[in-house]
Write a protein that holds these residues in place. Structure first.
Motif, short mmCIF file in Angstrom:
data_model
loop_
_atom_site.label_atom_id
_atom_site.label_comp_id
_atom_site.label_asym_id
_atom_site.label_seq_id
_atom_site.Cartn_x
_atom_site.Cartn_y
_atom_site.Cartn_z
N GLU A 31 -34.49 16.30 -53.80
CA GLU A 31 -33.20 15.90 -53.23
C GLU A 31 -32.13 16.86 -53.70
O GLU A 31 -31.97 17.09 -54.89
N VAL A 33 -28.44 16.89 -54.14
CA VAL A 33 -27.33 15.95 -54.13
C VAL A 33 -26.03 16.74 -54.19
O VAL A 33 -25.78 17.46 -55.16
N LEU A 66 -28.41 15.29 -49.63
CA LEU A 66 -27.65 14.04 -49.63
C LEU A 66 -26.22 14.35 -50.03
O LEU A 66 -26.00 15.01 -51.03
N LYS A 68 -22.89 13.11 -51.64
CA LYS A 68 -22.28 12.04 -52.45
C LYS A 68 -20.96 12.56 -52.99
O LYS A 68 -20.88 13.00 -54.12
N VAL B 146 -33.31 11.45 -43.15
CA VAL B 146 -32.39 10.56 -43.83
C VAL B 146 -33.25 9.57 -44.61
O VAL B 146 -33.86 8.70 -44.02
N ASN C 43 -24.51 13.30 -39.27
CA ASN C 43 -25.90 13.41 -39.74
C ASN C 43 -26.66 14.42 -38.91
O ASN C 43 -27.30 15.32 -39.43
N THR C 406 -27.40 3.80 -44.87
CA THR C 406 -27.37 5.26 -44.72
C THR C 406 -25.97 5.83 -44.84
O THR C 406 -25.83 7.03 -45.05
N ASN C 409 -26.08 5.77 -48.86
CA ASN C 409 -27.28 5.51 -49.64
C ASN C 409 -27.03 4.57 -50.80
O ASN C 409 -27.48 4.81 -51.92
#
Lengths: 330, 160, 504
Positions: A31, A33, A66, A68, B146, C43, C406, C409
């Motif tokens: 991942e 991040v 991802l 964040k 995802v 996305n 999603t 998360n």
């Protein structure tokens, strides 16, 4: 004698690298991040590395990105803390990893992450509107001193790198500005082009478009040497023609933002070594060089001792600024 | 169990007012004044919270004055039964999801509702649940990269 | 006319077999991500970015842009069929789209939405074609006070009419404002109202709240009445599609007004979501009397959809010409632009005309492709309503939770969906309006930020909002939008009282 010891040391390093490489590879998808929202500078940084790894098959496992970015990126670092010792989470940030806990009460400390590598340094410049009456940075500072607290300088976010730099300039020169925080560098660039603020301290690629169009101009760059040679951007000036701020009489020899990669604390040395090696390989590909050139950053690979020294240095000097401004969180 | 609308009106108005108090209270520590450079961090939330508290209580009092003695029903026992029979499995779904991951949670939830409430054949219902979980996995994890919440089952099957 | 020539060159770039194929693929992928609440255009676009590194920039941007259009279209589908907005900008479509579908007219609702969306998008592209240079310069004049005035205008346009109990409207608005302040504040850099919870650091996500309030809340309403445990027999008839298309010209005034609002909000930094709300509010205020809004009135679908798409299209302009992304998707595309070695900014039009005009030309074509493709899916989606509730109900619930998860998360958001689902149910039953809450969440924090920036710039003086003709006129217009309808109502009331008296 000395020579042999060096040879030995090199051999040992090589051995350990090779050994480490043989010992550990990721066992599941990794991942990435990202400590910013989609489309931010950090996001592009991570996604470029993702694509370089894919194009050159540098890793067998696949990569999942991802975002964040909540709380100026703190979300990603708290996530790292929650995933202690997990070698399949790579965190992408800037200097915010070690600076955020100083300005706000955060649920993590910089000890919760270990630095893997820094791959590029983003420069900072003073920009003003093209028709502004300042020929160089010295005149700009003089104008700010003549009207303390009235020249609006824009930047992205609050108590982040931009505001820190503005505070640093104030401390070094005695000038006083009016700092206006916006959401991102692109927005600050347009606010300057529209004449709503007097100056900004954007990174090169955040203001490149407006400079090309001749709406704004750079005054000086916060670096100990001039930027790399380039084609002229506007008129006959290119990046190399911009004076350093020390030349212009502002005593800040270097202020750069590293693009950094981290792992959660608690991972083993072999695991760390794998990613250091991976990032080194990434930084040597032509695609990476192209990205660095396209975004006008300074490509520089830092890892191990060198990286810790850079971080210590950057952290100490920035925290001094925070203390002087009274921003430090108890 | 029958709840009268007026009781619910007053209850909700009071809860909203309390939420307003909480918001205003939470803003106090941020500074709620007006400085040289405009409002403090807590200025907006404080007054929003304050107004919410006032509006909430006003609404509660207003309702009591205007509609006292009205007998309109908010929810009757039949409706409450139906609502709970849907709400409880949904809450269970959330709890199971936190423990076992979204895929297992969704599969079990679909299976349960189709079997118990839709009166379908349990095999058919199980097929529905599993089929749904698999299509979720294909669309989210595989096609669009995802990742959804995974639990012990996925770890056991070495699906990451 | 110079632009026209450039556009023709753009068409030569855009109309090649490869590019047409890319458009179809992009639109289809976009439809998929748009329909699923868990996936959105950002996305999809960020997923495709690594793929585009090896493509030439024109093909790459056409792919990403087509995906964006597809997602915008797809987002309305679930709004209408299940009351779950697939994209933030299609929230306003639920207000009348869902009731219309509930009446068994899902084909009509979907057709109305897609056709007016297509018209809105085309108006947007025409504006970009004709006014690119002027509009880019105009957008430069927007500083913090002007930003605030635009948000204020959107607020006033929507709130202007006090329909249901005013106290409940105010409460709903305040709840939305309070929710929008949670999390990190950009201007002061402080964490607000998190009560020590790390999960709240990033604020309460708009999408999570909307999924709870509308999706779960609505399903609880349905369940309580026990009506739909058997499938609804919704009539599917291709002739309905054509009948609805023939019906469209009747709404020309709404179409025109909404396109104008969309173009305005797209060029100024209001964005598609604010545009759709503003357009809905204005339509409700200015439409001829007829069946009430919120019960399946056609204008209530046409207005937000047209504005959403014309704004979404026009929002490409500030991105290309100024480098300011006006939506999350635009931000991702801009990141792509930089990685491809292009610099968004005023010079992009001069230095890379084939890129810019190829993209603009592709916007004409891919929006038409999108309308055709999405219309073909209407019968398919309308058929979904025939599935028995015991199957589709839990599927919708599960998709709502997946969608909420999603967003960031975070498992915490699952609880939030449950909580807001119950709140949505209780609010609907007690007739608290939900729309003001949602609008306040969308605009609250942005408006607060730009207000705060204005105050820093003006040293705390409110005069800054009337400091130049531009900001002054927007502020005045906003106030008029609130005051005029009240005055009209008052006069109407006085008059009717007068006539009553004269009769007596």
């Amino acid at each position: 004698m000395k020579k042999t010891s060096i040879t030995l040391a090199v051999a040992a390093t090589l051995l350990s690298t090779v050994g480490a490489f043989a010992q550990w590879v990721p066992e599941r998808p990794v991942e990435f991040v990202v400590a910013s929202g989609p489309g931010g500078g950090t996001d592009n940084f991570a996604r470029t590395i993702q694509s370089v790894i894919a194009q050159h098959n540098l890793m067998d496992q696949s990569v999942v990105v991802l975002n964040k970015g909540a709380g100026s990126g703190a979300e990603a670092f708290i996530y790292a803390k929650a995933n202690n010792a997990n070698p399949h989470k790579l965190i992408f940030g800037t200097n915010n990893v070690y600076l955020l806990p100083h300005v706000a009460k955060m649920a993590y400390t910089s000890e919760d992450l270990v630095p893997v590598a820094a791959l590029a340094l983003d420069e900072f410049l003073i920009w003003v509107k093209a028709d502004a009456p300042y020929a160089d940075a010295a005149e700009f500072i003089a104008a700010a001193k003549a009207n303390p607290g009235s020249l609006p300088v824009g930047g992205s976010q609050s108590k982040d790198t931009d505001e820190t730099l503005v505070a640093l300039i104030e401390q070094k020169t005695g000038a006083e500005f009016k700092y206006v925080p916006y959401n991102g560098g692109g927005e600050v660039g347009v606010q300057l082009a529209g004449g709503h603020i007097a100056a900004n301290v954007n990174n090169p690629n955040e203001n490149l478009g407006q400079w090309q169009a001749g709406a704004i101009k750079p005054l000086c760059v916060f670096s100990d040497q001039r930027m790399a040679e380039s084609d002229p951007v506007h008129g006959d000036t290119g990046w190399h023609d911009i004076a350093t701020c020390t030349e212009a009489g502002i005593d800040i020899s270097s202020y750069q933002m590293p693009r950094t990669v981290w792992l959660p604390a608690g991972v083993s040395d072999e695991q760390l070594a794998f990613y250091v090696d991976l990032m080194q390989k990434v930084s040597e590909t032509p695609e990476w060089q192209e990205y660095v050139a396209n975004t006008s950053q300074t490509g520089r690979f830092l890892a191990g001792e060198e990286l810790s020294a850079f971080i210590d240095n950057s952290e100490t000097s920035t925290v001094e600024v925070f203390k002087a401004e009274g921003w430090t969180a108890q | 169990m029958v709840i009268k609308r007026i009781h619910m009106e007053v209850l909700v108005a009071c809860l909203l007012a309390l939420a307003g108090v909480a918001v205003a209270g939470g803003s106090l520590e941020l500074g709620v004044g007006w400085t040289d450079s405009g409002p403090d961090a807590g200025y907006f939330p404080f007054y929003v919270g304050l107004l919410l508290a006032i509006a909430g209580f006003a609404n509660a009092i207003w309702t009591v004055i205007l509609h006292r003695g009205e007998t309109e029903i908010f929810i009757d026992s039949e409706q409450a039964r139906r609502l709970l029979s849907f709400l409880l499995p949904m809450t269970a779904f959330v709890i199971v999801t936190l423990l076992l991951g979204l895929y297992v949670g969704a599969a079990l939830y679909l299976f349960y509702v189709a079997w118990r409430q839709g009166k379908y054949n349990p095999f058919w219902a199980a097929g529905l649940g599993i089929g749904f979980a698999i299509s979720l996995f294909v669309v989210f994890d595989t096609l669009f990269k995802v990742p959804l919440l995974k639990g012990p089952l996925e770890a056991y099957l070495k699906i990451y | 006319m110079e632009n026209f020539g450039l556009l023709m060159e753009g068409f030569q770039v855009a109309i090649t077999p490869t590019h047409l194929a890319i458009m179809v693929i992009g639109v289809m992928l976009g439809l998929v991500v748009g329909v699923l609440p868990g996936l959105g255009a950002p996305n999809g676009v960020s997923l495709l970015i690594p793929l585009t590194f090896t493509m030439d920039p024109v093909s790459a941007i056409i792919l990403l842009a087509s995906m964006y259009w597809g997602a915008l279209f797809g987002g309305s589908t679930t709004s209408i069929l299940f009351n779950i907005p697939g994209e933030p900008s299609s929230v306003a479509t639920t207000f009348d789209g869902y009731p219309m579908a509930q009446k068994g007219q899902s084909t009509r609702a979907l057709t109305l939405a897609f056709m007016s969306a297509g018209i809105g998008a085309l108006v947007g592209v025409v504006v970009i074609t004709l006014l690119s240079t002027w509009a880019a310069g105009f957008a430069l004049r927007f500083g913090a006070p002007e930003y605030f005035s635009v948000y204020f205008l959107a607020f006033c346009a929507f709130i202007g009419m006090g329909s249901s109990a005013p106290l409940k409207t105010i409460i709903s608005l305040l709840v939305g404002l309070a929710l929008s302040t949670v999390g990190m504040d950009t201007i002061t850099g402080t964490l607000r109202l998190t009560y020590g919870l790390n999960e709240l650091m990033g604020g309460v996500s708009f999408l999570v709240v909307v999924i709870g309030l509308f999706g779960i809340g609505e399903i609880l309403m349905t369940v309580q009445d026990g009506l739909h445990f058997r499938g609804v027999a919704s009539r599917i008839d291709l002739r309905d599609v054509f009948r609805t298309i023939a019906e469209l010209p009747r709404y020309w005034a709404t179409l025109l007004r909404s396109s104008a609002i969309g173009v305005w909000m797209g060029i100024t930094p209001g964005g598609p979501t604010a545009a759709s709300f503003m357009s809905y509010g204005v339509a409700r205020q200015w439409s001829r009397p007829g069946e009430p809004f919120g019960k399946g009135r056609p204008e209530g679908i046409v207005a937000p959809e047209t504005a959403d798409h014309s704004a979404g299209t026009c929002a490409m302009l500030p991105m290309l010409a100024l480098g300011v992304p006006s939506s999350a998707t635009a931000a991702v595309m801009m990141g792509g632009l930089m990685i491809w070695g292009l610099t968004p900014g005023p010079m992009l039009f001069a230095t890379k005309p084939d890129f810019v005009w190829g993209l603009i030309a592709s916007m004409y074509i891919s929006n038409i492709v999108a309308v055709v493709l999405v219309m073909a899916t209407v019968p398919l989606f309308a058929a979904l309503l025939r599935i028995p509730f015991a199957v589709i109900g839990p599927v919708i619930v599960a998709i709502c939770f997946v969608g909420a998860y999603t967003v960031s998360n975070a498992t915490f958001d699952l609880w939030l969906v449950l909580l807001f689902g119950v709140i949505g149910y209780v609010f609907s039953k007690l007739s608290y309006p939900l729309a003001p809450l949602v609008l306040a969440m969308v605009l609250g924090h942005k408006a607060e930020n730009s207000f705060h920036q204005s105050m820093i710039l003006s040293d705390g003086s409110l005069d800054v909002f009337w400091s130049n003709p531009l900001v002054g006129s927007i502020m005045t217009l906003a106030l008029l939008l609130v005051i005029v309808p009240q005055v009209v109502k008052l006069i109407g009331r006085l008059r009717s009282r007068g006539t009553l008296r004269s009769v007596h």
